[in-house]
Design a protein around this motif. Structure first.
Motif, short mmCIF file in Angstrom:
data_model
loop_
_atom_site.label_atom_id
_atom_site.label_comp_id
_atom_site.label_asym_id
_atom_site.label_seq_id
_atom_site.Cartn_x
_atom_site.Cartn_y
_atom_site.Cartn_z
N ILE A 17 53.00 -17.33 45.02
CA ILE A 17 53.42 -17.11 43.62
C ILE A 17 54.93 -17.36 43.48
O ILE A 17 55.38 -18.03 42.53
CB ILE A 17 53.03 -15.69 43.14
CG1 ILE A 17 51.49 -15.55 43.12
CG2 ILE A 17 53.61 -15.39 41.76
CD1 ILE A 17 50.97 -14.14 42.91
N ALA A 18 55.70 -16.88 44.45
CA ALA A 18 57.15 -17.07 44.39
C ALA A 18 57.51 -18.55 44.42
O ALA A 18 58.50 -18.97 43.81
CB ALA A 18 57.81 -16.35 45.57
N LYS A 19 56.67 -19.34 45.10
CA LYS A 19 56.97 -20.78 45.20
C LYS A 19 56.37 -21.57 44.03
O LYS A 19 56.45 -22.79 44.01
CB LYS A 19 56.47 -21.32 46.54
CG LYS A 19 57.33 -20.82 47.73
CD LYS A 19 57.03 -21.54 49.02
CE LYS A 19 58.08 -21.22 50.08
NZ LYS A 19 57.53 -20.55 51.25
N PRO A 60 52.01 -24.53 46.43
CA PRO A 60 52.86 -25.44 47.20
C PRO A 60 52.40 -25.54 48.66
O PRO A 60 52.07 -24.54 49.29
CB PRO A 60 54.25 -24.80 47.10
CG PRO A 60 54.19 -24.02 45.83
CD PRO A 60 52.78 -23.51 45.73
N GLU A 61 52.41 -26.77 49.15
CA GLU A 61 51.89 -27.02 50.49
C GLU A 61 52.73 -26.37 51.58
O GLU A 61 52.28 -26.26 52.72
CB GLU A 61 51.78 -28.54 50.75
CG GLU A 61 50.68 -29.23 49.94
CD GLU A 61 49.27 -28.84 50.37
OE1 GLU A 61 49.03 -28.66 51.57
OE2 GLU A 61 48.40 -28.70 49.47
N THR A 71 52.88 -20.07 52.87
CA THR A 71 52.03 -19.55 53.97
C THR A 71 50.56 -19.48 53.56
O THR A 71 49.68 -19.50 54.43
CB THR A 71 52.51 -18.15 54.40
OG1 THR A 71 52.71 -17.35 53.23
CG2 THR A 71 53.81 -18.24 55.20
N GLU A 72 50.29 -19.42 52.25
CA GLU A 72 48.91 -19.42 51.75
C GLU A 72 48.21 -20.74 52.13
O GLU A 72 46.99 -20.81 52.20
CB GLU A 72 48.94 -19.23 50.22
CG GLU A 72 47.60 -19.21 49.51
CD GLU A 72 46.71 -18.02 49.83
OE1 GLU A 72 47.21 -16.97 50.26
OE2 GLU A 72 45.48 -18.15 49.65
N ILE A 73 49.00 -21.78 52.39
CA ILE A 73 48.46 -23.08 52.81
C ILE A 73 48.62 -23.30 54.32
O ILE A 73 47.76 -23.90 54.97
CB ILE A 73 49.18 -24.24 52.06
CG1 ILE A 73 48.89 -24.18 50.57
CG2 ILE A 73 48.81 -25.60 52.64
CD1 ILE A 73 47.53 -24.67 50.11
#
Ligand code: NAD
Length: 502
Positions: free
Chosen positions: A334-336, A362-363, A366-368
Motif C-alpha cells: 500500500i505504501a508503494k 509494485p513489483e 515484499t507482497e510480490i
C-alpha cells in the motif's frame, strides 16, 4: 513446569512443550522434547527395524501400507479433527489433505515394485556380451522433518514413499502439529505389530537439528528456505543427502481468452484457502489487460462471502509470528502505491487475517517478492503473456503455479520456471500421485511423489552379468595392439563418421 514454544526450557527432567489451538489458544496436547540422545536412540532402533522392513518383498510391504491406508481412511474424521485443532483449519480442509495423502500412500505401495525392482537394460554393442540390470535399493533410515501447514499431506509425501521404497522412517513433525505426527506413526506402528519402522520424535528446532546430525541415510525436509539452509549445513557434517521442499511465490497467469468466472474462483481458493498458508498457494495473479477489470470485478464479488472467523471458511493464522509478516507485506504494498480491493492493513487481527486483495502492486514490494503465507492476493495487469511469464519467472522461488487460458495454456505452462503448473485449475498436480512434486531455485530440490519420489529414497544399483566371452577382451593386461586396433575401428564405425567439424 511445562514449556511453551516461547519458553521451551522446563525444569523437570523430561522437558515438554504444548501444542495450542491457534483459534483460541487452548492446549491441544503436551509432547516431549526429544534430546539428541533420544533422537539417536530412535534412529538406532529404526536401523534394526529397517533390516526387517527392507528385507520384506515389495508385495509384503504393499500389504502393510495398504492396511495403513485403510486404517487412516476409516479413522479419517478423528485425524481431521486433530489436524483442525492443531492448525485451526476447517475440518473439511483438514479432511481434503488427508484424502490426497491416502491416495498417495496407495499409489506408492502399488507401484514400488514396478519402478524400483530389477529391470533389464540394453548393454550396447561394445558390451554386447553382458546382461545388464538396474534396481533401486532402499537407503536404510530416512529422517523426515515436516511443517505445520499441511501436517498430513506434506510429510506423507516423503514418509509414504520412503516406506514403500523399503526404508524405516524417523519423523520430526512441526512443533505446531506434533499430535498429528504422533497419530500417523501410532497407526502405522499398530499395523506392523509394534515394530519401530516409522517413529516420531517431537520437539523444536533443536530436535530437528539432532535428526540431521544422526545416523539417518537421507533427510527429507519440508519448511522454510531459511531452515532448509540450516538443515543442509547440519546434514553436511555426515555427508547425509537431503531433499529440500521449501517455500514459493506462485503466480496464476490469466490470458484474454480464459474463463474469467472460473479463473476468479480458482484464484480466490488458491490464495485464500487454508488462510493462504499453502506452499503451492496462489500469491500473485497476472491478468491480460484486456480482461483485467472484468477479472477484478468478478473476484471482488466472489470474495464477499469469505470471512476469517472461528468456524468460518477461513481459519486463523497457525503460527502467531506470521501475522506481523503478513501485515508488513500488505503495508509495504500500500505504501508503494497498491490499490486495496478488499481487506487491507486493518484486515490483520490478533489471530485471524481477513481476505485481502490488492491490485497494481509494485513489483518491488515484499507482497510480490517474498512468501506472504497469508490470505492475500496481488493482482497485476500485463500487456501480453510474454510479460506475464517474465514477471512470474522474476522470482528467486520456483515451486508451482497455474495458467488459465483456452488456446495457449500448456505453452505458457511450459515457459514458467517452476516444478509444477496446472492449466485451468489450481494445485491439481498435487493430487496426481504419478506426478513428481518439488521446486527449483529457492523452492528447493529433490522430488517427492510419483516414480521420481520413490527413487528419491533409494540408490541405483547397476549389475552386469557376463553371458559369453567378449569378442574383444578390453579389460585385461593381455590386450594386444591388434585388439586396440579393432577397438579403434569399431568405435570409428559406430561414432566417427556421422558428424564432422565444418
Ligand atoms: P520452518 O522452516 O519454520 O519449520 C519446518 C520444520 O523444521 C519444523 O519441524 C521445525 O521444527 C524444523 N526446524 C526448525 N529449525 C530447525 C533446525 N535448525 N534444524 C532442523 N529442523 C529445524 O517451516 P514451517 O513454518 O513449519 O513451514 C512453512 C514453510 O514450509 C513455508 O515456507 C512453506 O512454503 C513451506 N512448505 C513447503 C512445502 C513444499 O512441499 N515445498 C510444503 C509445505 C510447506
Amino acid at each position: 513446569m511445562t514449556a511453551t514454544l516461547d519458553n521451551p526450557t522446563a525444569t523437570e527432567s523430561k522437558p515438554t512443550f504444548e501444542s495450542l489451538n491457534p483459534a483460541n489458544g487452548d492446549v491441544v496436547g503436551v509432547h516431549p522434547i526429544a534430546s539428541k540422545a533420544e533422537v539417536d536412540a530412535a534412529v538406532a532402533r529404526a536401523h534394526d527395524a529397517a533390516e526387517w522392513w527392507g528385507g520384506l518383498s515389495f508385495k509384503e510391504r504393499e500389504e502393510y501400507l495398504l492396511t495403513w491406508r485403510s486404517v487412516m481412511t476409516r479413522r479419517i474424521a478423528q485425524l481431521a479433527q486433530l489436524s483442525s485443532l492443531e492448525t485451526g483449519k476447517p475440518t473439511g480442509d483438514a479432511q481434503l489433505e488427508i484424502v490426497m495423502a491416502i491416495d498417495h500412500i496407495a499409489w506408492a505401495a502399488k507401484h514400488a515394485k514396478k519402478i524400483l525392482g530389477p529391470q533389464k537394460v540394453k548393454s550396447g554393442l561394445l558390451m554386447a556380451n553382458q546382461a545388464s540390470t538396474v534396481e533401486y535399493k532402499s537407503l536404510g533410515v530416512v529422517g523426515v522433518i515436516g511443517p505445520w501447514n499441511y501436517p498430513v499431506f506434506t510429510p506423507v509425501g516423503s514418509i509414504g514413499y520412503a516406506l514403500a521404497a523399503g526404508n524405516a522412517v524417523v519423523f520430526k513433525p512441526s512443533e505446531y502439529t506434533p499430535g498429528v505426527g504422533q497419530w500417523l506413526a501410532d497407526t502405522f506402528t499398530e499395523v506392523v505389530g509394534g515394530r519401530p519402522v516409522f517413529q516420531v520424535v517431537t520437539g523444536l528446532g533443536e530436535t530437528g537439528n539432532a535428526l540431521c546430525t544422526s545416523a539417518v541415510n537421507k533427510l527429507a525436509f519440508t519448511g522454510s528456505g531459511a531452515t532448509g539452509k540450516k538443515v543442509m549445513a547440519a546434514c553436511a557434517q555426515n555427508l547425509t543427502p537431503v531433499i529440500i521442499e521449501a517455500g514459493g511465490k506462485d503466480s496464476m497467469i490469466i490470458d484474454q481468452d480464459a474463463d474469467i468466472t472460473k479463473a476468479a474462483e480458482a484464484a480466490l481458493w488458491g490464495g485464500m484457502s487454508n488462510a493462504g498458508q499453502t506452499c503451492i498457494g496462489t500469491e500473485r495473479v497476472y491478468v491480460h489487460e484486456k480482461v483485467f477489470d472484468k477479472f477484478v470485478a468478478e473476484i471482488a464479488e466472489q470474495a464477499k462471502v469469505l470471512k476469517a472467523e472461528p468456524g468460518g471458511l477461513i481459519g486463523p493464522i497457525t503460527m502467531p509470528s506470521q501475522i506481523g509478516i503478513i501485515k508488513s507485506h500488505i503495508d509495504d504494498a500500500i505504501a508503494k502505491g497498491a490499490t486495496v480491493v478488499t481487506g487491507g492493513s486493518d484486515a490483520v487481527g490478533e489471530r485471524f487475517v481477513q481476505p485481502t486483495i490488492l491490485t497494481n502492486v509494485p513489483e518491488n514490494s515484499t507482497e510480490i517478492t517474498e512468501e506472504t503465507f497469508g490470505p492475500t492476493l496481488a493482482i497485476n495487469p500485463v500487456k501480453s503473456m510474454d510479460e506475464a511469464i517474465e514477471l512470474t519467472n522474476a522470482t528467486k522461488y520456483g515451486l508451482a503455479g497455474a495458467v488459465f487460458a483456452k488456446k495457449n495454456g500448456v505453452d505458457i505452462a511450459r515457459r514458467v520456471r517452476s516444478g509444477m503448473t496446472s492449466v485451468n485449475s489450481v494445485v491439481a498436480f498435487a493430487g496426481v500421485p504419478s506426478l513428481p512434486f518439488g521446486g527449483v531455485g529457492d523452492s528447493g530440490f529433490g522430488r517427492i511423489h510419483g516414480p521420481d519420489g520413490l527413487k528419491e529414497f533409494t540408490y541405483a544399483k547397476a549389475i552386469t552379468r557376463q553371458k559369453f566371452k567378449p569378442l574383444m577382451m578390453l579389460t585385461s593386461f593381455a590386450r594386444d595392439a591388434k585388439t586396440d586396433d579393432k577397438a579403434a575401428k569399431l568405435i570409428t564405425m559406430m561414432h566417427g563418421g556421422k558428424k564432422t567439424l565444418k
